[in-house]
Design a protein around this motif. Structure first.
Motif, PDB file in Angstrom:
ATOM      1  N   GLY A  65       0.823  -1.213   0.000  1.00  0.00           N
ATOM      2  CA  GLY A  65       0.000   0.000   0.000  1.00  0.00           C
ATOM      3  C   GLY A  65       0.853   1.257   0.000  1.00  0.00           C
ATOM      4  O   GLY A  65       0.581   2.210  -0.727  1.00  0.00           O
ATOM      5  N   ALA A  66       1.922   1.268   0.799  1.00  0.00           N
ATOM      6  CA  ALA A  66       2.821   2.421   0.841  1.00  0.00           C
ATOM      7  C   ALA A  66       3.531   2.600  -0.501  1.00  0.00           C
ATOM      8  O   ALA A  66       3.678   3.717  -0.990  1.00  0.00           O
ATOM      9  CB  ALA A  66       3.841   2.250   1.966  1.00  0.00           C
ATOM     10  N   ALA A  67       3.950   1.489  -1.114  1.00  0.00           N
ATOM     11  CA  ALA A  67       4.626   1.567  -2.419  1.00  0.00           C
ATOM     12  C   ALA A  67       3.686   2.140  -3.474  1.00  0.00           C
ATOM     13  O   ALA A  67       4.092   2.960  -4.304  1.00  0.00           O
ATOM     14  CB  ALA A  67       5.126   0.185  -2.838  1.00  0.00           C
ATOM     15  N   GLN A  68       2.423   1.732  -3.440  1.00  0.00           N
ATOM     16  CA  GLN A  68       1.455   2.266  -4.395  1.00  0.00           C
ATOM     17  C   GLN A  68       1.236   3.755  -4.161  1.00  0.00           C
ATOM     18  O   GLN A  68       1.132   4.531  -5.112  1.00  0.00           O
ATOM     19  CB  GLN A  68       0.132   1.496  -4.293  1.00  0.00           C
ATOM     20  CG  GLN A  68       0.240   0.082  -4.809  1.00  0.00           C
ATOM     21  CD  GLN A  68      -0.984  -0.755  -4.499  1.00  0.00           C
ATOM     22  OE1 GLN A  68      -1.793  -0.426  -3.641  1.00  0.00           O
ATOM     23  NE2 GLN A  68      -1.114  -1.881  -5.205  1.00  0.00           N
TER      24      GLN A  68
ATOM     25  N   GLY B  86       6.703   9.887  -5.960  1.00  0.00           N
ATOM     26  CA  GLY B  86       7.812   9.950  -5.002  1.00  0.00           C
ATOM     27  C   GLY B  86       8.968   9.051  -5.385  1.00  0.00           C
ATOM     28  O   GLY B  86       8.865   8.210  -6.276  1.00  0.00           O
ATOM     29  N   ARG B  87      10.064   9.239  -4.680  1.00  0.00           N
ATOM     30  CA  ARG B  87      11.274   8.440  -4.914  1.00  0.00           C
ATOM     31  C   ARG B  87      11.651   7.611  -3.695  1.00  0.00           C
ATOM     32  O   ARG B  87      12.734   7.068  -3.614  1.00  0.00           O
ATOM     33  CB  ARG B  87      12.439   9.359  -5.263  1.00  0.00           C
ATOM     34  CG  ARG B  87      12.226  10.124  -6.529  1.00  0.00           C
ATOM     35  CD  ARG B  87      13.412  10.961  -6.852  1.00  0.00           C
ATOM     36  NE  ARG B  87      13.074  11.847  -7.952  1.00  0.00           N
ATOM     37  CZ  ARG B  87      13.787  12.871  -8.307  1.00  0.00           C
ATOM     38  NH1 ARG B  87      14.880  13.159  -7.658  1.00  0.00           N
ATOM     39  NH2 ARG B  87      13.416  13.617  -9.314  1.00  0.00           N
ATOM     40  N   GLN B  88      10.755   7.540  -2.741  1.00  0.00           N
ATOM     41  CA  GLN B  88      11.045   6.837  -1.509  1.00  0.00           C
ATOM     42  C   GLN B  88      11.158   5.335  -1.738  1.00  0.00           C
ATOM     43  O   GLN B  88      10.493   4.776  -2.596  1.00  0.00           O
ATOM     44  CB  GLN B  88       9.947   7.105  -0.457  1.00  0.00           C
ATOM     45  CG  GLN B  88       9.913   8.519   0.037  1.00  0.00           C
ATOM     46  CD  GLN B  88       9.268   9.499  -0.927  1.00  0.00           C
ATOM     47  OE1 GLN B  88       8.724   9.113  -1.950  1.00  0.00           O
ATOM     48  NE2 GLN B  88       9.347  10.769  -0.618  1.00  0.00           N
ATOM     49  N   VAL B  89      12.009   4.716  -0.941  1.00  0.00           N
ATOM     50  CA  VAL B  89      12.220   3.279  -0.976  1.00  0.00           C
ATOM     51  C   VAL B  89      11.305   2.651   0.080  1.00  0.00           C
ATOM     52  O   VAL B  89      11.215   3.151   1.195  1.00  0.00           O
ATOM     53  CB  VAL B  89      13.693   2.942  -0.671  1.00  0.00           C
ATOM     54  CG1 VAL B  89      13.892   1.451  -0.513  1.00  0.00           C
ATOM     55  CG2 VAL B  89      14.592   3.501  -1.760  1.00  0.00           C
ATOM     56  N   VAL B  90      10.644   1.551  -0.275  1.00  0.00           N
ATOM     57  CA  VAL B  90       9.752   0.858   0.650  1.00  0.00           C
ATOM     58  C   VAL B  90      10.293  -0.546   0.888  1.00  0.00           C
ATOM     59  O   VAL B  90      10.693  -1.237  -0.047  1.00  0.00           O
ATOM     60  CB  VAL B  90       8.314   0.788   0.089  1.00  0.00           C
ATOM     61  CG1 VAL B  90       7.401   0.021   1.028  1.00  0.00           C
ATOM     62  CG2 VAL B  90       7.771   2.187  -0.172  1.00  0.00           C
ATOM     63  N   VAL B  91      10.297  -0.953   2.166  1.00  0.00           N
ATOM     64  CA  VAL B  91      10.768  -2.280   2.552  1.00  0.00           C
ATOM     65  C   VAL B  91       9.704  -2.916   3.439  1.00  0.00           C
ATOM     66  O   VAL B  91       9.155  -2.259   4.323  1.00  0.00           O
ATOM     67  CB  VAL B  91      12.105  -2.192   3.326  1.00  0.00           C
ATOM     68  CG1 VAL B  91      12.554  -3.567   3.796  1.00  0.00           C
ATOM     69  CG2 VAL B  91      13.175  -1.542   2.469  1.00  0.00           C
TER      70      VAL B  91
ATOM     71  N   GLU C 185       6.384  -7.757  -6.788  1.00  0.00           N
ATOM     72  CA  GLU C 185       6.438  -6.289  -6.831  1.00  0.00           C
ATOM     73  C   GLU C 185       7.891  -5.804  -6.839  1.00  0.00           C
ATOM     74  O   GLU C 185       8.243  -4.863  -7.542  1.00  0.00           O
ATOM     75  CB  GLU C 185       5.682  -5.708  -5.627  1.00  0.00           C
ATOM     76  CG  GLU C 185       5.378  -4.253  -5.728  1.00  0.00           C
ATOM     77  CD  GLU C 185       4.384  -3.907  -6.824  1.00  0.00           C
ATOM     78  OE1 GLU C 185       4.454  -2.756  -7.305  1.00  0.00           O
ATOM     79  OE2 GLU C 185       3.556  -4.748  -7.216  1.00  0.00           O
ATOM     80  N   ILE C 186       8.740  -6.451  -6.084  1.00  0.00           N
ATOM     81  CA  ILE C 186      10.169  -6.080  -6.033  1.00  0.00           C
ATOM     82  C   ILE C 186      10.805  -6.274  -7.407  1.00  0.00           C
ATOM     83  O   ILE C 186      11.605  -5.442  -7.854  1.00  0.00           O
ATOM     84  CB  ILE C 186      10.894  -6.903  -4.943  1.00  0.00           C
ATOM     85  CG1 ILE C 186      10.421  -6.441  -3.561  1.00  0.00           C
ATOM     86  CG2 ILE C 186      12.408  -6.785  -5.079  1.00  0.00           C
ATOM     87  CD1 ILE C 186      10.789  -7.381  -2.427  1.00  0.00           C
ATOM     88  N   LYS C 187      10.438  -7.341  -8.096  1.00  0.00           N
ATOM     89  CA  LYS C 187      10.994  -7.613  -9.429  1.00  0.00           C
ATOM     90  C   LYS C 187      10.629  -6.531 -10.438  1.00  0.00           C
ATOM     91  O   LYS C 187      11.326  -6.337 -11.420  1.00  0.00           O
ATOM     92  CB  LYS C 187      10.519  -8.974  -9.941  1.00  0.00           C
ATOM     93  CG  LYS C 187      11.200 -10.127  -9.268  1.00  0.00           C
ATOM     94  CD  LYS C 187      10.726 -11.447  -9.834  1.00  0.00           C
ATOM     95  CE  LYS C 187      11.382 -12.594  -9.095  1.00  0.00           C
ATOM     96  NZ  LYS C 187      10.917 -13.891  -9.568  1.00  0.00           N
ATOM     97  N   LYS C 188       9.520  -5.810 -10.201  1.00  0.00           N
ATOM     98  CA  LYS C 188       9.101  -4.749 -11.120  1.00  0.00           C
ATOM     99  C   LYS C 188      10.035  -3.545 -11.085  1.00  0.00           C
ATOM    100  O   LYS C 188      10.024  -2.724 -11.994  1.00  0.00           O
ATOM    101  CB  LYS C 188       7.683  -4.276 -10.782  1.00  0.00           C
ATOM    102  CG  LYS C 188       6.611  -5.297 -11.050  1.00  0.00           C
ATOM    103  CD  LYS C 188       5.252  -4.715 -10.665  1.00  0.00           C
ATOM    104  CE  LYS C 188       4.151  -5.726 -10.781  1.00  0.00           C
ATOM    105  NZ  LYS C 188       2.857  -5.147 -10.321  1.00  0.00           N
ATOM    106  N   GLY C 189      10.825  -3.408 -10.018  1.00  0.00           N
ATOM    107  CA  GLY C 189      11.775  -2.306  -9.939  1.00  0.00           C
ATOM    108  C   GLY C 189      11.170  -0.990  -9.488  1.00  0.00           C
ATOM    109  O   GLY C 189      11.766   0.059  -9.701  1.00  0.00           O
TER     110      GLY C 189
ATOM    111  N   PRO D 137       9.056   1.309  -6.216  1.00  0.00           N
ATOM    112  CA  PRO D 137       9.476   1.737  -4.884  1.00  0.00           C
ATOM    113  C   PRO D 137       9.621   0.592  -3.878  1.00  0.00           C
ATOM    114  O   PRO D 137      10.388   0.705  -2.937  1.00  0.00           O
ATOM    115  CB  PRO D 137       8.364   2.689  -4.425  1.00  0.00           C
ATOM    116  CG  PRO D 137       7.369   2.769  -5.494  1.00  0.00           C
ATOM    117  CD  PRO D 137       7.788   1.899  -6.623  1.00  0.00           C
ATOM    118  N   PHE D 138       8.874  -0.514  -4.067  1.00  0.00           N
ATOM    119  CA  PHE D 138       8.981  -1.661  -3.162  1.00  0.00           C
ATOM    120  C   PHE D 138      10.290  -2.359  -3.497  1.00  0.00           C
ATOM    121  O   PHE D 138      10.399  -3.086  -4.471  1.00  0.00           O
ATOM    122  CB  PHE D 138       7.799  -2.599  -3.388  1.00  0.00           C
ATOM    123  CG  PHE D 138       7.494  -3.524  -2.230  1.00  0.00           C
ATOM    124  CD1 PHE D 138       8.481  -4.038  -1.422  1.00  0.00           C
ATOM    125  CD2 PHE D 138       6.188  -3.890  -1.966  1.00  0.00           C
ATOM    126  CE1 PHE D 138       8.185  -4.890  -0.372  1.00  0.00           C
ATOM    127  CE2 PHE D 138       5.866  -4.745  -0.920  1.00  0.00           C
ATOM    128  CZ  PHE D 138       6.870  -5.250  -0.125  1.00  0.00           C
TER     129      PHE D 138
END
Length: 186
Positions: free
Chosen positions: A111-114, A121-126, A137-141, A143-144
């Motif tokens: 949800g935060a990545a979306q 934004g350019r924030q990184v989500v973990v 989602e991580i494979k898509k490259g 924010p997640f």
């Protein structure tokens, strides 16, 4: 357009995007409300009908909503929790000065990545848990960027050992137990 069934408000969408289940899911998650598309045969008249309903409401009348297919209703998903949690923070920080977002599990991380993606934004989500949807989602490259995949079998074994020890009269001196996880990145 909006309607109400069973005491809960839902949104009715019209237009090309309303035909996409994915887009309806994003809207349901962001707004925290169920979403239903206008039937194809009524879509061409949706704007006029919406205006007519607004006009009728001003006159104290109520036009019934169009016939809708409840099978197409999309409810907010588990990742919807990330949006309301992030929204107040996002709007209070000048220039969106958040460098990264860590979520305690993968659903709110999604949800935060979306939310980050939609805001440009350019924030990184973990996140944490290493769920299949998070790995995809991580494979898509986007924010997640990472999740910590937990070894659920090791957690179950350790928990079972601790419970069995309690039944055997063993007192544990530790209050926390650390089990290794695996950091998964793109």
């Amino acid at each position: 357009m909006a309607g109400q069934r069973g005491g809960r408000w839902w949104l009715v969408l019209a237009g090309g995007g309303s035909r996409s289940t994915t887009w309806r899911q994003v809207i349901a998650d962001v707004l925290g409300r169920p979403v239903l598309p206008v039937p194809r045969d009524a879509a061409a008249h949706a704007a006029a009908y919406g205006a007519a309903r607004c006009g009728a409401r001003l006159l104290g009348l109520d036009l019934p909503p169009p016939a809708l297919d409840p099978a197409l209703l999309v409810h907010p998903g588990p990742d919807a929790a990330g949006y309301p949690a992030l929204r107040p923070v996002w709007h209070t920080l000048p220039g969106n000065r958040v460098d990264g977002i860590w979520a305690a599990w993968d659903e709110p991380a999604l949800g935060a990545a979306q939310a980050v993606q939609q805001a440009g934004g350019r924030q990184v989500v973990v996140g944490v848990d290493g769920q299949d949807f998070a790995l995809a989602e991580i494979k898509k490259g986007g924010p997640f960027r990472a999740t910590v995949k937990q070894d659920w079998a090791a957690i179950a074994r350790r928990t079972t050992d601790l419970i069995a020890g309690q039944f055997d009269g063993q007192q544990s001196t530790e209050r926390e137990y650390a089990l290794p996880g695996t950091l998964v990145t793109g």
